[in-house]
Structures are given as C-alpha cells and as structure tokens.
Design a protein around this motif. Structure first.
Motif, PDB file in Angstrom:
ATOM      1  N   GLY A  90     -13.197 -13.572  -3.228  1.00  0.00           N
ATOM      2  CA  GLY A  90     -14.089 -14.660  -3.588  1.00  0.00           C
ATOM      3  C   GLY A  90     -13.440 -15.667  -4.511  1.00  0.00           C
ATOM      4  N   ALA A  91     -12.442 -15.217  -5.275  1.00  0.00           N
ATOM      5  CA  ALA A  91     -11.690 -16.122  -6.154  1.00  0.00           C
ATOM      6  C   ALA A  91     -10.563 -16.813  -5.405  1.00  0.00           C
ATOM      7  CB  ALA A  91     -11.130 -15.351  -7.348  1.00  0.00           C
ATOM      8  N   GLY A  92     -10.481 -16.581  -4.092  1.00  0.00           N
ATOM      9  CA  GLY A  92      -9.442 -17.222  -3.293  1.00  0.00           C
ATOM     10  C   GLY A  92      -8.105 -16.537  -3.374  1.00  0.00           C
ATOM     11  N   LEU A  93      -8.082 -15.242  -3.699  1.00  0.00           N
ATOM     12  CA  LEU A  93      -6.821 -14.528  -3.883  1.00  0.00           C
ATOM     13  C   LEU A  93      -6.725 -13.340  -2.942  1.00  0.00           C
ATOM     14  CD1 LEU A  93      -6.758 -14.432  -7.789  1.00  0.00           C
ATOM     15  CD2 LEU A  93      -5.253 -15.807  -6.339  1.00  0.00           C
ATOM     16  N   VAL A  94      -5.517 -13.026  -2.560  1.00  0.00           N
ATOM     17  CA  VAL A  94      -5.210 -11.816  -1.812  1.00  0.00           C
ATOM     18  C   VAL A  94      -4.203 -11.007  -2.616  1.00  0.00           C
ATOM     19  CG1 VAL A  94      -3.927 -10.947   0.188  1.00  0.00           C
ATOM     20  CG2 VAL A  94      -5.725 -12.619   0.497  1.00  0.00           C
ATOM     21  N   HIS A  95      -4.417  -9.700  -2.710  1.00  0.00           N
ATOM     22  CA  HIS A  95      -3.513  -8.843  -3.493  1.00  0.00           C
ATOM     23  C   HIS A  95      -2.123  -8.815  -2.872  1.00  0.00           C
ATOM     24  CE1 HIS A  95      -1.670  -5.095  -4.979  1.00  0.00           C
ATOM     25  NE2 HIS A  95      -2.427  -5.270  -6.062  1.00  0.00           N
ATOM     26  N   GLY A  96      -2.042  -8.577  -1.578  1.00  0.00           N
ATOM     27  CA  GLY A  96      -0.767  -8.628  -0.870  1.00  0.00           C
ATOM     28  C   GLY A  96       0.033  -7.350  -0.877  1.00  0.00           C
ATOM     29  N   ASP A  97      -0.391  -6.331  -1.626  1.00  0.00           N
ATOM     30  CA  ASP A  97       0.358  -5.065  -1.670  1.00  0.00           C
ATOM     31  C   ASP A  97      -0.585  -3.911  -1.961  1.00  0.00           C
ATOM     32  OD1 ASP A  97       2.575  -3.416  -1.504  1.00  0.00           O
ATOM     33  OD2 ASP A  97       3.243  -3.784  -3.555  1.00  0.00           O
ATOM     34  N   LEU A  98      -1.675  -3.838  -1.216  1.00  0.00           N
ATOM     35  CA  LEU A  98      -2.673  -2.802  -1.457  1.00  0.00           C
ATOM     36  C   LEU A  98      -2.187  -1.489  -0.853  1.00  0.00           C
ATOM     37  CD1 LEU A  98      -6.487  -3.369  -1.193  1.00  0.00           C
ATOM     38  CD2 LEU A  98      -5.464  -1.159  -0.689  1.00  0.00           C
ATOM     39  N   ASN A  99      -1.969  -0.505  -1.707  1.00  0.00           N
ATOM     40  CA  ASN A  99      -1.512   0.812  -1.271  1.00  0.00           C
ATOM     41  C   ASN A  99      -1.875   1.827  -2.355  1.00  0.00           C
ATOM     42  OD1 ASN A  99       1.031   1.624  -2.983  1.00  0.00           O
ATOM     43  ND2 ASN A  99       1.346  -0.548  -2.493  1.00  0.00           N
ATOM     44  N   PRO A 100      -1.816   3.134  -2.063  1.00  0.00           N
ATOM     45  CA  PRO A 100      -2.261   4.141  -3.044  1.00  0.00           C
ATOM     46  C   PRO A 100      -1.538   4.077  -4.382  1.00  0.00           C
ATOM     47  CG  PRO A 100      -2.028   5.140  -0.878  1.00  0.00           C
ATOM     48  CD  PRO A 100      -1.453   3.760  -0.784  1.00  0.00           C
ATOM     49  N   GLY A 101      -0.300   3.586  -4.389  1.00  0.00           N
ATOM     50  CA  GLY A 101       0.442   3.497  -5.636  1.00  0.00           C
ATOM     51  C   GLY A 101      -0.028   2.387  -6.546  1.00  0.00           C
ATOM     52  N   ASN A 102      -0.801   1.439  -6.013  1.00  0.00           N
ATOM     53  CA  ASN A 102      -1.320   0.323  -6.806  1.00  0.00           C
ATOM     54  C   ASN A 102      -2.820   0.446  -7.061  1.00  0.00           C
ATOM     55  OD1 ASN A 102       1.173  -0.884  -7.059  1.00  0.00           O
ATOM     56  ND2 ASN A 102       0.931  -2.163  -5.241  1.00  0.00           N
ATOM     57  N   ILE A 103      -3.349   1.643  -6.842  1.00  0.00           N
ATOM     58  CA  ILE A 103      -4.747   1.931  -7.127  1.00  0.00           C
ATOM     59  C   ILE A 103      -4.783   3.028  -8.188  1.00  0.00           C
ATOM     60  CG2 ILE A 103      -6.950   2.751  -6.208  1.00  0.00           C
ATOM     61  CD1 ILE A 103      -5.912   1.760  -3.429  1.00  0.00           C
ATOM     62  N   PHE A 104      -5.308   2.715  -9.357  1.00  0.00           N
ATOM     63  CA  PHE A 104      -5.329   3.663 -10.472  1.00  0.00           C
ATOM     64  C   PHE A 104      -6.733   4.239 -10.601  1.00  0.00           C
ATOM     65  CE2 PHE A 104      -5.158   5.277 -14.766  1.00  0.00           C
ATOM     66  CZ  PHE A 104      -3.826   5.666 -14.925  1.00  0.00           C
ATOM     67  N   ILE A 105      -6.834   5.553 -10.639  1.00  0.00           N
ATOM     68  CA  ILE A 105      -8.123   6.215 -10.798  1.00  0.00           C
ATOM     69  C   ILE A 105      -8.251   6.666 -12.249  1.00  0.00           C
ATOM     70  CG2 ILE A 105      -9.703   7.937  -9.885  1.00  0.00           C
ATOM     71  CD1 ILE A 105      -8.621   5.937  -7.816  1.00  0.00           C
ATOM     72  N   GLN A 106      -9.155   6.037 -12.985  1.00  0.00           N
ATOM     73  CA  GLN A 106      -9.346   6.388 -14.388  1.00  0.00           C
ATOM     74  C   GLN A 106     -10.001   7.761 -14.508  1.00  0.00           C
ATOM     75  OE1 GLN A 106     -10.071   2.906 -17.208  1.00  0.00           O
ATOM     76  NE2 GLN A 106     -11.279   2.291 -15.433  1.00  0.00           N
ATOM     77  N   ASP A 107      -9.937   8.302 -15.703  1.00  0.00           N
ATOM     78  CA  ASP A 107     -10.508   9.628 -15.940  1.00  0.00           C
ATOM     79  C   ASP A 107     -11.997   9.685 -15.620  1.00  0.00           C
ATOM     80  OD1 ASP A 107      -8.078  10.695 -16.699  1.00  0.00           O
ATOM     81  OD2 ASP A 107      -8.400  10.388 -18.844  1.00  0.00           O
ATOM     82  N   ASP A 108     -12.692   8.542 -15.727  1.00  0.00           N
ATOM     83  CA  ASP A 108     -14.124   8.529 -15.417  1.00  0.00           C
ATOM     84  C   ASP A 108     -14.391   8.292 -13.933  1.00  0.00           C
ATOM     85  OD1 ASP A 108     -13.508   5.864 -15.078  1.00  0.00           O
ATOM     86  OD2 ASP A 108     -14.902   5.114 -16.606  1.00  0.00           O
ATOM     87  N   GLY A 109     -13.329   8.203 -13.130  1.00  0.00           N
ATOM     88  CA  GLY A 109     -13.479   8.034 -11.688  1.00  0.00           C
ATOM     89  C   GLY A 109     -13.415   6.605 -11.198  1.00  0.00           C
ATOM     90  N   GLN A 110     -13.421   5.622 -12.087  1.00  0.00           N
ATOM     91  CA  GLN A 110     -13.389   4.213 -11.694  1.00  0.00           C
ATOM     92  C   GLN A 110     -12.010   3.847 -11.147  1.00  0.00           C
ATOM     93  OE1 GLN A 110     -15.675   1.420 -11.793  1.00  0.00           O
ATOM     94  NE2 GLN A 110     -13.959   0.507 -10.665  1.00  0.00           N
ATOM     95  N   PRO A 111     -11.931   3.392  -9.884  1.00  0.00           N
ATOM     96  CA  PRO A 111     -10.645   2.909  -9.367  1.00  0.00           C
ATOM     97  C   PRO A 111     -10.355   1.498  -9.864  1.00  0.00           C
ATOM     98  CG  PRO A 111     -12.317   2.750  -7.659  1.00  0.00           C
ATOM     99  CD  PRO A 111     -12.987   3.381  -8.849  1.00  0.00           C
ATOM    100  N   VAL A 112      -9.103   1.257 -10.192  1.00  0.00           N
ATOM    101  CA  VAL A 112      -8.689  -0.049 -10.704  1.00  0.00           C
ATOM    102  C   VAL A 112      -7.473  -0.515  -9.916  1.00  0.00           C
ATOM    103  CG1 VAL A 112      -7.859  -1.341 -12.709  1.00  0.00           C
ATOM    104  CG2 VAL A 112      -9.538   0.495 -13.012  1.00  0.00           C
ATOM    105  N   LEU A 113      -7.561  -1.716  -9.386  1.00  0.00           N
ATOM    106  CA  LEU A 113      -6.463  -2.314  -8.630  1.00  0.00           C
ATOM    107  C   LEU A 113      -5.512  -3.005  -9.600  1.00  0.00           C
ATOM    108  CD1 LEU A 113      -5.645  -2.689  -5.632  1.00  0.00           C
ATOM    109  CD2 LEU A 113      -6.959  -4.832  -5.657  1.00  0.00           C
ATOM    110  N   PHE A 114      -4.208  -2.726  -9.457  1.00  0.00           N
ATOM    111  CA  PHE A 114      -3.234  -3.370 -10.344  1.00  0.00           C
ATOM    112  C   PHE A 114      -1.990  -3.773  -9.559  1.00  0.00           C
ATOM    113  CE2 PHE A 114      -1.998   1.034 -10.287  1.00  0.00           C
ATOM    114  CZ  PHE A 114      -0.619   1.065 -10.480  1.00  0.00           C
TER     115      PHE A 114
END
Length: 397
Positions: free
Chosen positions: A151-175
């Motif tokens: 919606g912000a007009g952006l594409v991540h361009g490298d979405l893969n399991p290594g760039n998805i962080f799962i916090q201790d509370d279960g929240q996934p974070v894209l980085f």
C-alpha cells in the motif's frame, strides 16, 4: 569491540550478510540496546542497498515490519539502528521442525556448482498438524505487513524464511529491505524499478525477477509461496546445487503439489500454494489481502476438520472481467459501463465466506473490493487500503 557509530557503542556482532553486518549496540545517552546495521566497506552496491533500506523503513510503521529508530554516517559509511528483536528467524524454526542442520538449510548461493537438473530429495520428518497451523498463522500475519508495504508503493524483493523474524511472542517481523523498490507510476498496478540485474535469494525469486523485468507486489507473493512450500514439505521448491539451474527451473519447471510430498496436506493448501507460484504474474494471486482471506477460510476448515477443494477464494493478478474466483457456487454478473468499462461481480455463495467485486478500469488499472462476510469481519477495500493511489473506481449499483 567498543567501536562507535554515531552515539552508539558496538557491543557484539549479530550477523554478517553479503552486503552488510549487524551489531548489537547501545546508545551512549539512554543505554537502549538496538540492532545496528552498516556496510563492511565502501562498496557501491552495499551502500546503495543500505540507503534503500533507510528510505523504505522510514516510511513504514507496522508491527510486522522492522522499525528503524535512528540512522547516520560514521567514518564515511552509512548505518541505521533498528529495534532489537528477541526470537529466531523462520528459517531457524524450519531447521528445528525438519531436523536440518543450519549449513544444509542455507539458500542456494552464487558460489554453488553443479549441472544436474534433478532435485535433491531430502527425506526427513513431516510437519505436525500443530506446526502446519503455526506456519499458516505466521503467513496470515505476514499478509497484514505485506498489505501495508504494498500500500505504501513498496515491494520487499527478497521475501524468504531468512528475512522473517519470529519474536518470542509469536509476532512475525519482516526485515532486510536491501532490495526494496518503489512504484514508478501512479496509475493501476504500477511496476517497480528494476536494478537491471538479478538480485535476490535464488530459491525464492519470482520468474519476472529472474528475468530482470519490472516487478510489482506479486513478486513478493511468489516468495511467500516458496516459503509456504518449504514450510509445508521441508524441501525447497526447486532444490539444486547449481544457482543457474535453480533460476532456470523458476522459469520453466511446473511446481509440485505440496501434497505429492506430504500426503496428509489438505487440497486447499495445494490450491493456495500453486496459486502463489504461477509463472506469470497475471495468473498469480494478486493481493496480499486475497491470500489473507484464503488463509482465514483455510484456518476455519482446519479447525473444524473439514476441507473440500475449491472452498478458498483465490484472485489472480489478471485485471479482466474473466478473472473471477473459483468457487463451488458462483454467480457472475457482467455489465458494460460508460466508456467500455466492464465490471465483473463474483459472488462467492459457498459457505457464505467471501464476496468480491472486481472492476477493470479504462487504462488497465484494477480495483478489487473484498467484503469478508465470514467470522464477523468488516468489509475491506483493496483500492483504498492496499493501492491508495488509484484515481478512478467504477462500480455498478
């Protein structure tokens, strides 16, 4: 270590990648600990990627997207500080689920060699029902982050399991937004600026990315499809020691159904994953919100123990009146509006789950309106939320 970047003291190295290094750091004034990323040397590509991350992350605020807290330049090298997360990457979780060692689970690298086009079949434990539900929960929450990103007009361009962080509370974070790109046009489903060369993680690259073509949000959804395939089966979509073979197979090989590797999988999962892995963006599921709706329906089916093929509403990226969603029971009404604009109404009557309204606009722009009627959801409008820059929306009354 005690090197300093701006007002931050570097405490220890957290990780080193191809274009940068991340440190645990502490702010000298507040004592707050952060993750600080910088480039290892004055490399033009690495510096450009880090600046791209700063520009992208500075515009975004979402619990599913890594938050930047500071940035600057020290010793001629750019850096930025982000929140310090506690947990593990999705790749690390998959290594545990499938009892893989970290080295063997690394993505295909440009240094790889080999000529065989036959996939390497790794026989290991299959995911449990609980793990499958957890994977789908993670994917569902990622869809919210992707909706914000696109919606912000952006594409991540490298979405893969290594760039998805799962916090201790279960929240996934894209980085790791080093390959993020921005929309070029204001109208319709705008393409993104391409770097003119192949960049990304080979095992998760959309065919159009392999070709160096302009990208749009559907490239991220292909990466999500590759991630789901791996999480459901324990295998890469196209495993091969040769990077060139992996890239070639993204272009030409038909993806296997996940259920061909894991017999217990529900038919709906096959349809969802294959819908994300279509070679042509025009035939691929087009919006993160459509994936979210499919996952909601699938989660309800898994919870009740009932699954029937065709229950999930999947919208392709096609912006035509014929691009209706497959359903067990469907009513389609086509009307010709002023100036030749056609509106296709696909009312998903099966299970009362979803109703979608797809409108083809005059110049190839597309607006998709999803009203999630099941589970007490409120209606959502993709044109206003995921793609807010549209200038025209035609609906039939």
């Amino acid at each position: 270590m005690s090197r300093v970047r701006g007002e931050y003291e570097l405490l220890s190295a957290l990780g080193v990648g191809g274009m940068g290094v991340v440190y645990r750091a502490r702010h000298g004034g507040t004592g707050r600990e952060v993750a600080l990323k910088t480039v290892a040397c004055q490399n033009g590509v690495a510096v450009e990627a880090l600046y791209r991350e700063v520009q992208a992350l500075s515009r975004l605020s979402h619990p599913g997207i890594i938050r930047i807290v500071d940035h600057g330049i020290a010793d001629g090298l750019p850096w930025y500080a982000m929140e310090l997360l506690r947990g593990m990457t999705l790749r690390e979780h998959l290594d545990i689920w499938f009892e893989r060692d970290a080295e063997s689970s690394l993505p295909t690298s440009p240094a790889g060699r080999g000529s065989s086009r036959e996939p390497r079949t790794v026989v290991g434990p299959q995911p449990t029902h609980v793990q499958r539900r957890e994977l789908l929960r993670i994917a569902r929450q990622l869809c919210d982050a992707l909706t914000m990103l696109h919606g912000a007009g952006l594409v991540h361009g490298d979405l893969n399991p290594g760039n998805i962080f799962i916090q201790d509370d279960g929240q996934p974070v894209l980085f790791d937004f080093g390959l993020a790109s921005q929309f070029r046009r204001e109208d319709g489903r705008a393409p993104l600026e391409a770097a003119g060369q192949v960049r990304g993680t080979f095992d998760y690259m959309a065919p159009e990315q392999v070709l160096g073509a302009p990208l749009d949000a559907r490239a991220d959804l292909y990466g999500l499809g590759c991630t789901l395939f791996e999480g459901l089966t324990g295998q890469r979509l196209f495993s091969d020691p040769s990077p060139s073979n992996v890239l070639s197979r993204h272009l030409s090989d038909t993806p296997r159904r996940p259920s061909s590797l894991v017999s217990e999988l529900d038919p709906q999962l096959d349809e969802l994953v294959l819908g994300l892995l279509a070679k042509s963006p025009a035939h691929r599921i087009g919006y993160a919100e459509d994936v979210a709706d499919a996952l909601d329906t699938l989660d309800a089916s898994l919870a009740s123990g009932s699954c029937a093929r065709g229950d999930i509403a999947l919208q392709s990226g096609s912006a035509s009146a014929s691009g209706v969603r497959p359903h067990a029971t469907t009513a389609t009404l086509d009307r010709t509006l002023a100036q030749g604009t056609t509106a296709a109404f696909d009312a998903a009557l099966a299970h009362g789950a979803t109703a979608s309204f797809d409108t083809t606009l005059a110049h190839g722009g597309t607006a998709s309106f999803d009203a999630a009627l099941a589970y007490g959801k409120t209606s959502r409008v993709d044109a206003a939320v995921a793609y807010p820059k549209r200038t025209r929306v035609d609906t039939a009354t």
